[in-house]
Write an enzyme that holds these catalytic residues in place. Structure first.
Site, PDB file in Angstrom:
ATOM      1  N   PHE A  30       0.860  -1.177   0.000  1.00 11.79           N
ATOM      2  CA  PHE A  30       0.000   0.000   0.000  1.00 11.79           C
ATOM      3  C   PHE A  30       0.896   1.227   0.000  1.00 11.79           C
ATOM      4  O   PHE A  30       1.648   1.457   0.948  1.00 11.79           O
ATOM      5  CB  PHE A  30      -0.929   0.035   1.224  1.00 11.79           C
ATOM      6  N   ASP A  67       9.565   3.111   1.502  1.00 15.76           N
ATOM      7  CA  ASP A  67       8.336   3.809   1.895  1.00 15.76           C
ATOM      8  C   ASP A  67       8.181   3.663   3.408  1.00 15.76           C
ATOM      9  O   ASP A  67       7.699   2.655   3.904  1.00 15.76           O
ATOM     10  CB  ASP A  67       7.138   3.202   1.161  1.00 15.76           C
ATOM     11  N   LYS A  90       2.574  11.094   7.369  1.00 17.45           N
ATOM     12  CA  LYS A  90       1.764  10.711   8.522  1.00 17.45           C
ATOM     13  C   LYS A  90       2.165  11.430   9.806  1.00 17.45           C
ATOM     14  O   LYS A  90       1.832  12.585  10.013  1.00 17.45           O
ATOM     15  CB  LYS A  90       1.755   9.193   8.691  1.00 17.45           C
TER      16      LYS A  90
END
Length: 464
Positions: free
Chosen positions: A150, A235, A264
């Site tokens: 993801f 990532d 985030k």
């Protein structure tokens, strides 16, 4: 006349689900009501949420990892207030921001092998930038990603999404993107063999299912990328900034990627910010002349509030020693869950590093439990996890999530600030709910039949 936002919130709070069903995503409201997650939270402090009745909840979801330092941290709030009160000359565009320079300097202090930073507004925008930079730097088109990955939901990052549930209906997607199994070095070498791949992008620990690679995988992948002239992109949007008990998850394996992606929790939970950390030569290929100084960027990416939020977040992580705290607290919880796995046949596996933990459930051996399990799996694969998540929230006031579509893993992604008392709360609640799940007939399985009878098929409280 000024807007009283507190008065507006109080006045319309009771209408939140009606407003969202009418003007936003009606299906999300249906999901929340179906699984009993419509709690009407009105206040949040650190790792705790409070509903309209004053009940306190422990948040192990943390906004899909956004609230690494907890909600409404006073250091971040005070910094943002001071920034607003300072009348800084924000976003002049034909100038540069000192706050952006300082935040870039501090981020690169954690990755001395990297040299440059590009700021963005979100995780998926960070991935999009990395894809563009990879193609520009190498002159190649191919991108390799992993099954179950993801990386976001905009078109470039969606093209690297290893879950068909997210991709369905949005094609055609970005060409020259190739999927390989996570953890498979032979498949990676085969994909890279033609020397046409610009980049290999990978989550050091996959968020969907909290899948941890073998110890030789990431180093082996980096060596293959070096051999074939392919960039290695880590990532770290969910795993970075102390989440796994190291500042970056790749630090567990002592590797040095060509690019590291952050977002985030860098926001402090207030002002979205992402960052691409990269080697200088990659930047030099993109911004290679003065007339190309603006070939990539974003209007709001380096705004002073976002930069201030990032600086304050790093200050909190360092001053409160949250990386070390995540390692210690995570080790305690992992040990507790591993002991539960030994006692309860429905617990198949426990995985994690730091405060990124997955508890996987699987088919039991005893005939009565197996019959109930198979009933749920036939109705909707992965539905069993909702029978753990729902009573954790309703009976024990703990907010958790299923780790992905048709997934049998519950993921814990709490703020790094949780305490020993919170760990007691978590351990006791999971023990109680899992114990109840081994009683047939029982409340947990009655709940499962109710969900099936309500035609709850394929809907999940999943992450990101």
């Amino acid at each position: 006349m000024s807007l009283d936002i507190n008065e507006l919130f109080a006045e319309r709070e009771s209408q939140r689900y009606t407003l969202h069903a009418r003007y936003l995503n009606e299906q999300m409201v249906r999901v929340l009501k179906t699984i009993g997650f419509d709690k009407r939270y009105t206040r949040a402090v650190g790792q705790y949420l409070y509903d309209s009745d004053g009940e306190r909840y422990l948040d192990l979801l943390s906004g899909w990892g956004v609230f690494g330092i907890g909600r409404n941290h006073p250091t971040v709030r005070d910094t943002l207030k001071k920034t607003l009160d300072s009348d800084f000359p924000n976003l002049i565009q034909m100038d540069v921001s000192p706050l952006a320079g300082v935040l870039a300097e501090r981020l690169l202090g954690y990755t001395p092998y990297l040299d440059k930073v590009l700021f963005t507004n979100s995780g998926t925008e960070t991935v999009e930038a990395a894809l563009k930079f990879s193609r520009a730097a190498t002159g190649r088109a191919g991108i390799v990603y992993c099954s179950h990955a993801f990386h976001g939901l905009t078109y470039g990052s969606l093209s690297l999404n290893g879950d068909q549930n997210f991709r369905a209906g949005f094609g055609p997607l970005l060409p020259e993107c190739f999927e390989i199994p996570f953890g498979d070095l032979e498949a990676l070498e085969k994909a890279l063999a033609a020397d046409k791949i610009a980049a290999f992008i990978v989550e050091p620990i996959q968020g969907k299912g909290v899948t941890i690679p073998d110890d030789d995988y990431l180093r082996g992948a980096l060596e293959l990328c070096r051999k074939h002239g392919t960039l290695f992109i880590a990532d770290e949007i969910q795993t970075g900034l102390g989440r796994t008990g190291r500042f970056l998850a790749v630090d567990h394996w002592d590797i040095e990627p060509d690019m590291v992606l952050l977002a985030k929790s860098l926001s402090g939970g207030h002002v979205p910010v992402g960052a691409v950390l990269a080697r200088k030569w990659i930047f030099d290929k993109v911004f290679n002349r003065m007339d190309r100084a603006v070939v990539h960027g974003s209007s709001f990416a380096k705004n002073d509030l976002a930069m201030a939020a990032g600086l304050a977040t790093l200050e909190v992580i360092e001053s409160e020693k949250l990386v070390e705290k995540a390692a210690q607290t995570g080790a305690r919880l992992l040990n507790a869950f591993e002991q539960m796995a030994q006692r309860h046949e429905l617990v198949k596996a426990v995985r994690g590093k730091g405060l990124m933990i997955g508890v996987e459930f699987g088919s039991p051996q005893s005939l009565t439990l197996k019959a109930s399990w198979n009933f749920l799996e036939t109705a909707s694969s992965g539905l069993f996890c909702q029978l753990i998540v729902i009573p954790l929230l309703n009976d024990h006031k703990i907010l958790t999530q299923v780790a992905g579509h048709r997934n049998h893993t519950i993921k814990l992604l709490p703020p790094l600030t949780i305490t020993d008392a919170d760990c007691d709360w978590i351990e006791q609640a999971f023990e109680a709910v899992i114990t109840d799940a081994h009683r047939v007939p029982g409340a947990v399985w009655t709940l499962g039949k109710t969900l099936v009878d309500n035609a709850f098929r394929g809907t999940r409280a999943t992450d990101r």
